[in-house]
Enzyme design. Structure first.
Site, PDB file in Angstrom:
ATOM      1  N   GLY A  26      -4.852   7.890 -38.900  1.00 17.50           N
ATOM      2  CA  GLY A  26      -5.125   6.452 -38.684  1.00 17.50           C
ATOM      3  C   GLY A  26      -4.115   5.842 -38.204  1.00 17.50           C
ATOM      4  CB  SER A  53      -2.352  11.446 -45.464  1.00 12.76           C
ATOM      5  OG  SER A  53      -1.289  11.206 -46.248  1.00 12.76           O
ATOM      6  CB  VAL A  61       7.657   4.925 -31.614  1.00 11.66           C
ATOM      7  CG1 VAL A  61       8.915   4.873 -32.465  1.00 11.66           C
ATOM      8  CG2 VAL A  61       7.383   6.425 -31.826  1.00 11.66           C
ATOM      9  CB  ALA A  64       5.976  -0.248 -23.647  1.00 15.01           C
ATOM     10  CE  LYS A  92       5.890  -1.747 -19.209  1.00 15.46           C
ATOM     11  NZ  LYS A  92       5.615  -0.583 -19.801  1.00 15.46           N
ATOM     12  CG  LEU A 339       1.149  11.085 -30.437  1.00 13.28           C
ATOM     13  CD1 LEU A 339       2.240  10.728 -31.829  1.00 13.28           C
ATOM     14  CD2 LEU A 339       2.041  11.156 -29.127  1.00 13.28           C
ATOM     15  CB  THR A 350       1.676   7.298 -19.637  1.00 10.39           C
ATOM     16  OG1 THR A 350       2.730   8.014 -20.053  1.00 10.39           O
ATOM     17  CG2 THR A 350       1.957   6.326 -18.217  1.00 10.39           C
TER      18      THR A 350
HETATM   19  C1  LIG Z   1      10.041   8.113 -29.122  1.00  7.99           C
HETATM   20  C2  LIG Z   1       8.481   7.897 -28.844  1.00  7.99           C
HETATM   21  C3  LIG Z   1       8.128   6.829 -28.205  1.00  7.99           C
HETATM   22  C4  LIG Z   1       6.973   6.387 -27.570  1.00  7.99           C
HETATM   23  N1  LIG Z   1       6.581   5.070 -27.081  1.00  7.99           N
HETATM   24  C5  LIG Z   1       5.658   4.759 -26.529  1.00  7.99           C
HETATM   25  C6  LIG Z   1       5.456   3.989 -25.661  1.00  7.99           C
HETATM   26  O1  LIG Z   1       6.326   2.991 -25.432  1.00  7.99           O
HETATM   27  N2  LIG Z   1       4.083   3.578 -25.043  1.00  7.99           N
HETATM   28  C7  LIG Z   1       3.177   4.299 -25.388  1.00  7.99           C
HETATM   29  O2  LIG Z   1       1.834   4.193 -24.664  1.00  7.99           O
HETATM   30  N3  LIG Z   1       3.234   5.448 -26.425  1.00  7.99           N
HETATM   31  C8  LIG Z   1       4.361   5.704 -26.837  1.00  7.99           C
HETATM   32  N4  LIG Z   1       4.821   6.892 -27.703  1.00  7.99           N
HETATM   33  C9  LIG Z   1       3.514   7.626 -28.010  1.00  7.99           C
HETATM   34  C10 LIG Z   1       2.732   6.629 -29.021  1.00  7.99           C
HETATM   35  O3  LIG Z   1       3.519   6.584 -30.285  1.00  7.99           O
HETATM   36  C11 LIG Z   1       1.536   7.716 -29.544  1.00  7.99           C
HETATM   37  O4  LIG Z   1       0.712   7.622 -28.625  1.00  7.99           O
HETATM   38  C12 LIG Z   1       0.456   6.583 -30.397  1.00  7.99           C
HETATM   39  O5  LIG Z   1       1.321   6.157 -31.644  1.00  7.99           O
HETATM   40  C13 LIG Z   1      -0.737   7.348 -31.202  1.00  7.99           C
HETATM   41  O6  LIG Z   1      -0.334   8.265 -31.948  1.00  7.99           O
HETATM   42  P1  LIG Z   1      -1.229   9.097 -32.959  1.00  7.99           P
HETATM   43  O7  LIG Z   1      -2.256   7.971 -33.478  1.00  7.99           O
HETATM   44  O8  LIG Z   1      -1.931  10.072 -32.107  1.00  7.99           O
HETATM   45  O9  LIG Z   1      -0.514   9.787 -33.850  1.00  7.99           O
HETATM   46  P2  LIG Z   1       0.098   9.319 -35.443  1.00  7.99           P
HETATM   47  O10 LIG Z   1       0.824   7.756 -35.252  1.00  7.99           O
HETATM   48  O11 LIG Z   1       1.321  10.451 -35.689  1.00  7.99           O
HETATM   49  O12 LIG Z   1      -1.019   9.129 -36.245  1.00  7.99           O
HETATM   50  C14 LIG Z   1      -1.319  10.500 -37.086  1.00  7.99           C
HETATM   51  C15 LIG Z   1      -2.308  10.203 -38.149  1.00  7.99           C
HETATM   52  O13 LIG Z   1      -2.827  11.400 -38.758  1.00  7.99           O
HETATM   53  C16 LIG Z   1      -2.733  11.410 -40.089  1.00  7.99           C
HETATM   54  N5  LIG Z   1      -2.648  12.745 -40.543  1.00  7.99           N
HETATM   55  C17 LIG Z   1      -1.771  13.811 -40.503  1.00  7.99           C
HETATM   56  N6  LIG Z   1      -2.164  14.975 -40.827  1.00  7.99           N
HETATM   57  C18 LIG Z   1      -2.934  14.528 -41.741  1.00  7.99           C
HETATM   58  C19 LIG Z   1      -3.245  15.039 -43.015  1.00  7.99           C
HETATM   59  N7  LIG Z   1      -3.216  16.385 -43.185  1.00  7.99           N
HETATM   60  N8  LIG Z   1      -4.331  14.594 -43.585  1.00  7.99           N
HETATM   61  C20 LIG Z   1      -4.726  13.209 -43.476  1.00  7.99           C
HETATM   62  N9  LIG Z   1      -4.128  12.608 -42.517  1.00  7.99           N
HETATM   63  C21 LIG Z   1      -3.507  13.127 -41.591  1.00  7.99           C
HETATM   64  C22 LIG Z   1      -1.536  10.609 -40.319  1.00  7.99           C
HETATM   65  O14 LIG Z   1      -1.349   9.963 -41.711  1.00  7.99           O
HETATM   66  C23 LIG Z   1      -1.913   9.567 -39.516  1.00  7.99           C
HETATM   67  O15 LIG Z   1      -2.440   8.450 -39.875  1.00  7.99           O
HETATM   68  C24 LIG Z   1       5.844   7.193 -28.158  1.00  7.99           C
HETATM   69  C25 LIG Z   1       6.137   8.335 -29.003  1.00  7.99           C
HETATM   70  C26 LIG Z   1       7.413   8.622 -28.835  1.00  7.99           C
HETATM   71  C27 LIG Z   1       7.512   9.764 -29.851  1.00  7.99           C
END
Ligand SMILES: Cc1cc2nc3c(=O)[nH]c(=O)nc-3n(C[C@H](O)[C@H](O)[C@H](O)COP(=O)(O)OP(=O)(O)OC[C@H]3O[C@@H](n4cnc5c(N)ncnc54)[C@H](O)[C@@H]3O)c2cc1C
Length: 495
Positions: A26, A53, A61, A64, A92, A339, A350
């Protein structure tokens, strides 16, 4: 940047025989997927559940974005004002790059073109032909001049610029969660401790720490960097790009807002990486992306703190990552989005966009239940293309530099390039030609902004270009007047 979306936008209706989807995670990717599926599949009777979780949390993070996010929000019926307020969003117009080709340099990567073709010849060819008389290339971009003067106005259909948002990452996910739950998505709180395999490559269920078994027809892995399903359970493989993009850490630290928020993101090259500055309405996001082979974590934190121009609002937070992508992003009945699918450092903002493209392609190829391997193959092909094209533009910032003042820059300016980038760069160096892609985020103006901003100068130019200095001066003056005639960014935000 393609700031106008080109994709078809059909809802998935009858024909889908998938009855249930389980989204694992989430964060921003998970809730974007939940909103999109619940909206686009509303006629298809598909149950959408999301498990996350709180104890694990999100990456926290990602502030942008790039312009196609507006088409995404609009296609899902999300109202701009209703979304901007709770996320403390600003507009932006592009990214300002400082100190990249040489220390002291500045250039702007705008969301929009530079100048206009003259006599059917691309504008930049005239600019090249005019030489020093033409002034700065950025002076011919309306978005760049608006950004420079802190101006903003919503573009009309014929305006030569687009825009994106800068927003609070946690706020965006929370906002999307509210929308998704109102549209019937069921949220389950729980930590997944086991994954149950089904027939072949399919998954059958996941099991939470309190013993619940969550089954589904289709699984979307939005579990973040670890790739709980796609990598840990299914062994998707990894295309490692660290040799081209050695930055693998970031310190992030918010500060108090100082003055009106700028309508652009800033990326300043440092000794072994770069610093971001993202202005929101209630605070400024700051971070230092660096390569741990060239700079220690402690030194990187200290250099970020030394750069801050306002009191910190939280302790610095360290994030670790690697550049690359899963070799397969759709296996059996599991699709990776966000990710979990891959990561490229945020130099061109991006990552959220790549999640958006994955969601759009999943909807295009939404399985009808017969598990056709062609769907997975097509998804992997399209996503690999998207990742590689974004990767190449990011690498260009490092490869096309004149800086040799640190070991990091001496390394990146001499590293071997991917063939796809080497060929593109050779074409531009010869006569300033940018070969267009049919697909992929970055269109010709983005490549021009980075080539010329990084001081890549072609050996020749189009022989038809006149480079008439008077015509160019007139164009520049008209752009400047138009930018100065626009309201201030903070006034538009206040409205
Ligand atoms: C330094 C940095 C800067 C960034 N800046 C930008 C930016 O400027 N622009 C941009 O577009 N993107 C940026 N990003 C990327 C951006 O943060 C991600 O693409 C975006 O937040 C999506 O993340 P996500 O939802 O894939 O993963 P996450 O936010 O990590 O979410 C993962 C989810 O999975 C759940 N989960 C994991 N394991 C389990 C488990 N065992 N059981 C239940 N739940 C679980 C977690 O609780 C969480 O809800 C940046 C990333 C980094 C590292």
């Amino acid at each position: 940047m393609r700031w106008r979306r080109r994709r078809r936008d059909a809802d998935v209706a009858a024909g889908a025989t998938i009855g249930s989807v389980l989204i694992v995670g989430g964060g921003t990717a998970g809730w974007m997927t939940a909103v999109a599926l619940s909206h686009k599949l509303r006629h298809a009777r598909v149950e959408v559940t999301l498990v996350e979780s709180e104890a694990i949390g999100t990456v926290g993070v990602g502030e942008a974005t790039v312009p196609p996010i507006r088409a995404f929000n609009a296609a899902l019926g999300l109202d701009e004002a209703a979304f901007m307020r709770p996320t403390h969003a600003t507009y932006k117009l592009g990214i300002e790059f400082r100190d990249w080709a040489r220390r002291g340099d500045r250039y702007f990567h705008p969301f929009g073109p530079f100048g206009e073709p003259i006599g059917g010849v691309p504008f930049h060819q005239h600019w090249l032909a005019a030489g020093a008389l033409a002034g700065a290339f950025d002076d011919y971009s309306l978005a760049a001049r608006m950004a420079h003067h802190g101006r903003f106005a919503a573009p009309g259909p014929a305006s030569p610029y687009g825009y994106a948002y800068q927003f609070d990452a946690a706020g965006y996910a929370a906002y999307l969660r509210g929308v998704a739950e109102a549209r019937g998505v069921v949220r389950v709180e729980g930590r997944i401790v086991d994954v149950v395999r089904g027939a072949g490559d399919d998954l059958a269920a996941v099991v939470t720490d309190d013993g619940r078994r969550l089954a589904a027809d289709l699984f979307v892995d939005c579990s973040g960097f670890r790739g709980l399903l796609i990598a840990e359970a299914l062994g998707a493989g990894w295309d490692d790009w660290r040799h081209w993009l050695p930055c693998d850490r970031a310190w992030a630290m918010p500060t108090e807002r100082t003055g009106p928020p700028a309508p652009y993101t800033r990326a300043t090259a440092l000794d072994a990486g770069w610093a971001w500055r993202i202005p929101l309405t209630h605070r400024t996001g700051n971070g230092h992306v660096f390569a741990s082979d060239f700079l220690s974590e402690d030194a990187a934190r200290d250099s970020l703190i030394a750069l801050l121009d306002a009191p910190a609002l939280a302790e610095p937070r360290l994030l670790r990552f690697a550049a690359g992508k899963r070799r397969r992003q759709w296996i059996g009945n599991t699709v990776a989005i966000g990710l979990s699918a891959g990561f490229l450092e945020p130099l061109e903002s991006t990552s959220i966009h790549l999640a958006q493209v994955a969601i759009e392609r999943l909807l295009d190829l939404f399985p009808t239940g017969d598990g056709d391997p062609a769907d997975a193959a097509e998804f992997d092909r399209v996503m690999a293309n998207e990742y590689e094209r974004v990767r190449d533009l990011i690498i260009l910032h490092y490869a096309a530099t004149e800086r040799d003042d640190t070991p990091f820059f001496r390394h990146v300016r001499t590293m071997a390039l991917p063939d796809s980038l080497a060929e593109k760069l050779a074409l531009f160096r010869a006569r300033g030609v940018v070969m267009p892609y049919r697909h992929g985020l970055f269109a010709e103006p983005s490549w021009l902004a980075v080539y010329l901003g990084q001081r890549v100068r072609p050996a020749g130019h189009d022989p038809r270009a006149t480079g008439d200095a008077a015509v160019l001066a007139q164009m520049r003056a008209a752009i400047e007047a138009e930018a100065l005639g626009m309201p201030r960014h903070e006034e538009v935000l206040a409205r």
